[in-house]
Motif scaffolding. Structure first.
Motif, PDB file in Angstrom:
ATOM      1  N   GLU A  63      -4.614   8.059  -4.885  1.00 55.56           N
ATOM      2  CA  GLU A  63      -4.045   6.969  -4.094  1.00 55.56           C
ATOM      3  C   GLU A  63      -2.522   7.001  -3.972  1.00 55.56           C
ATOM      4  O   GLU A  63      -1.970   6.264  -3.182  1.00 55.56           O
ATOM      5  CB  GLU A  63      -4.470   5.614  -4.689  1.00 55.56           C
ATOM      6  CG  GLU A  63      -4.181   5.496  -6.179  1.00 55.56           C
ATOM      7  CD  GLU A  63      -4.552   4.145  -6.785  1.00 55.56           C
ATOM      8  OE1 GLU A  63      -5.336   3.425  -6.161  1.00 55.56           O
ATOM      9  OE2 GLU A  63      -4.022   3.829  -7.862  1.00 55.56           O
ATOM     10  N   HIS A  64      -1.839   7.827  -4.740  1.00 56.29           N
ATOM     11  CA  HIS A  64      -0.366   7.815  -4.681  1.00 56.29           C
ATOM     12  C   HIS A  64       0.204   8.843  -3.709  1.00 56.29           C
ATOM     13  O   HIS A  64       1.384   8.801  -3.396  1.00 56.29           O
ATOM     14  CB  HIS A  64       0.241   8.064  -6.071  1.00 56.29           C
ATOM     15  CG  HIS A  64      -0.068   6.983  -7.054  1.00 56.29           C
ATOM     16  ND1 HIS A  64       0.167   7.116  -8.399  1.00 56.29           N
ATOM     17  CD2 HIS A  64      -0.608   5.744  -6.892  1.00 56.29           C
ATOM     18  CE1 HIS A  64      -0.216   6.004  -9.024  1.00 56.29           C
ATOM     19  NE2 HIS A  64      -0.690   5.161  -8.128  1.00 56.29           N
ATOM     20  N   ARG A 106      -2.642  -6.384 -16.102  1.00 57.23           N
ATOM     21  CA  ARG A 106      -3.154  -5.055 -15.737  1.00 57.23           C
ATOM     22  C   ARG A 106      -2.249  -4.407 -14.682  1.00 57.23           C
ATOM     23  O   ARG A 106      -1.912  -3.225 -14.759  1.00 57.23           O
ATOM     24  CB  ARG A 106      -4.615  -5.180 -15.231  1.00 57.23           C
ATOM     25  CG  ARG A 106      -5.087  -4.070 -14.332  1.00 57.23           C
ATOM     26  CD  ARG A 106      -5.050  -2.670 -14.998  1.00 57.23           C
ATOM     27  NE  ARG A 106      -5.240  -1.612 -14.028  1.00 57.23           N
ATOM     28  CZ  ARG A 106      -4.247  -0.941 -13.438  1.00 57.23           C
ATOM     29  NH1 ARG A 106      -2.982  -1.197 -13.705  1.00 57.23           N
ATOM     30  NH2 ARG A 106      -4.516   0.002 -12.573  1.00 57.23           N
ATOM     31  N   HIS A 137      -5.036   6.894 -14.194  1.00 56.33           N
ATOM     32  CA  HIS A 137      -3.588   7.108 -14.193  1.00 56.33           C
ATOM     33  C   HIS A 137      -3.185   7.642 -15.558  1.00 56.33           C
ATOM     34  O   HIS A 137      -3.412   6.979 -16.574  1.00 56.33           O
ATOM     35  CB  HIS A 137      -2.842   5.804 -13.924  1.00 56.33           C
ATOM     36  CG  HIS A 137      -3.122   5.264 -12.554  1.00 56.33           C
ATOM     37  ND1 HIS A 137      -3.005   6.032 -11.418  1.00 56.33           N
ATOM     38  CD2 HIS A 137      -3.535   4.049 -12.137  1.00 56.33           C
ATOM     39  CE1 HIS A 137      -3.317   5.308 -10.365  1.00 56.33           C
ATOM     40  NE2 HIS A 137      -3.652   4.103 -10.766  1.00 56.33           N
ATOM     41  N   HIS A 164      -8.368   2.981 -12.579  1.00 57.04           N
ATOM     42  CA  HIS A 164      -9.556   2.645 -11.810  1.00 57.04           C
ATOM     43  C   HIS A 164     -10.735   3.518 -12.232  1.00 57.04           C
ATOM     44  O   HIS A 164     -11.202   4.373 -11.477  1.00 57.04           O
ATOM     45  CB  HIS A 164      -9.224   2.799 -10.333  1.00 57.04           C
ATOM     46  CG  HIS A 164      -7.810   2.348 -10.015  1.00 57.04           C
ATOM     47  ND1 HIS A 164      -7.381   1.060 -10.255  1.00 57.04           N
ATOM     48  CD2 HIS A 164      -6.720   3.004  -9.530  1.00 57.04           C
ATOM     49  CE1 HIS A 164      -6.105   0.947  -9.914  1.00 57.04           C
ATOM     50  NE2 HIS A 164      -5.677   2.120  -9.474  1.00 57.04           N
TER      51      HIS A 164
HETATM   52 ZN    ZN Z   1      -3.598   2.596  -9.302  1.00 51.58          ZN
END
Ligand code: ZN
Ligand code: 2HG
Length: 461
Positions: free
Chosen positions: A415-416, A322, A378, A371
């Motif tokens: 989150e990026h 994953r 994503h 997620h």
């Molecule tokens: Zn991620």
């Protein structure tokens, strides 16, 4: 431009062995996980906050950009030297200073690799949950800069939920401590939170005080296959609605399954359109009970097949595969744009429907994974730069994608971070007064604009 004279001063601050200036040595520091390329003029490996302070004071005098860098695993270009200047590689800040078992806190330097820290903490039966997919290479300082999330965020939250305090060097050279070393504290503005996720634009973080929790006694990994991506995310929404909080609730669409099934050693049931990878944890009884409830929901929702990983080794293999999806999808095309949008969890099916329509209209593979338990999907848009028109199509698709996300009351990045890749779109999400306030904050920290310029904002601050 950094003058020859300034390079000499840098060399005397750092020691010549900690300064790179030869072109061939600089190349690796001009790229990151975005695969975009820029060239720094020099790379410094400082050893103390005091050295960083002197470097930043020099940068203010001589006006050259300084770009803090962890492992270069960032997905939005936060560590790229877009205007040249000096990359500040934090590799030497690599010590775990203390794991305090009585107070459940740790003190660490910013260059420690995330997985190394997790292992050290778990050896004494404690737990540091944030686990970005890049844990084996990313650094804790990079995680703080971007406020990294990861697979366990659905239950345990993201990096900011585990940072109690920071040591940082301001762009003007002052060394400061923010936050506390205690379990809580509310004295003054919360500068710790402001610096977390500020993408290296407000200060250079050198040390962190991190909150730890007891290590869960047991965990169970499960996997469910569904006939379509929308049925899969509907199941996620129901799991969340049922007030089950799995440790991880990860989604892989058909495109991703095709790319990873060999690495996962997976037999994929006929007609699978997507899968869920689920983990629950806690004491043995709770983990068993939650696993059973998850299984019941998946079955009721028409899962084609439901599996439990029988041994820990099996489940580790699944989670590793994953974590590698981001790399595995390059099997499809040589280039990609990676996005990490978030939508409300109840609206994921609508989003997935939109994405499938967009992919077929653009005639490009768009891998969707991630997620789902957080509504954080994503979307990797794959293309071949050498085929005329493909890159333009991919870029136009990003714009449509973002417009849909905002219409669904979502956010452009879970989150990026914004970095350079999302800077052109930030005005789609943030209002003018909010951006102006952020601009004033940036100026208050960095009046001459020397720290990580060209990030977050689509214009000069
Ligand atoms: Zn991620
Ligand atoms: C993941 O969850 C990472 O695998 C990377 O956040 C996602 O490359 C990506 O889009």
């Amino acid at each position: 431009m950094i003058s020859g004279q300034t390079l000499q001063t840098l060399s005397s601050i750092l020691g010549p062995e900690h300064l790179l200036t030869r072109q061939e040595d600089l190349i690796p520091f001009g790229t990151d996980a975005t695969k975009l390329r820029f060239m720094p003029e020099a790379v410094a490996f400082p050893g103390t906050p005091e050295e960083i302070s002197r470097i930043l004071q020099l940068a203010n005098q001589e006006l050259f950009p300084v770009i803090p860098r962890g492992a270069g695993s960032g997905k939005s270009g936060g560590a790229l030297p877009v205007e040249g200047g000096l990359v500040l590689a934090m590799d030497r800040f690599n010590r775990i200073l203390e794991i305090d078992r009585r107070n459940l806190v740790a003190r660490v330097e910013c260059g420690v690799i995330t997985a190394r820290f997790q292992e050290a903490v778990e050896k004494v039966d404690l737990f540091y949950p944030p686990d970005p997919a890049s844990i084996h290479i990313s650094t804790l300082g990079g995680n703080v800069a971007e406020c990294a999330g990861g697979l366990r965020a659905v239950k345990y939250g993201v990096t900011r939920d585990y940072v109690l305090g920071l040591t940082a060097v301001l762009p003007t050279g002052e060394i400061i401590k923010t936050g506390v070393e205690t379990a809580k504290g509310v004295v003054g503005y919360d500068l710790t939170r402001l610096l977390i996720g500020s993408e290296g634009t407000l200060a250079v973080v050198t040390e962190m005080v991190l909150r730890l929790i007891p290590k869960p006694a047991s965990r169970r990994t499960m996997m469910a296959f569904f006939d379509s991506a929308s049925a899969t995310v509907e199941t996620v929404s129901e799991i969340i609605r049922s007030k089950i909080v799995p440790t991880a609730l990860e989604f892989l669409d058909r495109t991703c399954i095709g790319c990873v099934k060999e690495d996962m050693g997976l037999a994929v049931p006929e007609g699978s359109g997507a899968l869920l990878l689920i983990e629950v944890d806690g004491d043995e009884g709770l983990a068993r009970k939650e696993a059973k409830r998850v299984k019941d929901i998946c079955t009721r929702r028409g899962a084609l097949e439901f599996r439990s990983a029988s041994r820990l080794r099996d489940s580790e293999r699944l989670w590793e595969a994953r974590r590698n999806v981001s790399q595995s999808v390059y099997k499809l095309r040589p280039d990609k744009i990676s996005e990490d949008i978030v939508v409300p969890r109840s609206r994921m099916a609508e989003f997935i429907g939109f994405l499938e329509e967009l992919a077929s209209r653009c005639d490009l593979p768009m891998a969707a994974y991630g997620h789902a338990g957080d509504g954080n999907i994503h979307v990797n848009i794959l293309f071949d730069e050498k085929i005329p028109g493909q890159m333009e199509t991919a870029r136009a698709a990003v714009k449509e994608l973002f417009a849909k996300v905002i219409a669904l009351r979502g956010t452009l990045s879970g989150e990026h971070g914004v970095g350079i890749t999302k800077a052109p779109f930030i005005e789609m999400e943030l209002s003018r007064p909010v951006l102006e306030l952020m601009g004033r904050l940036k100026k208050a920290f960095d009046p001459r604009g020397i720290l990580n310029p060209g990030k977050i904002f689509p214009y000069k601050i």
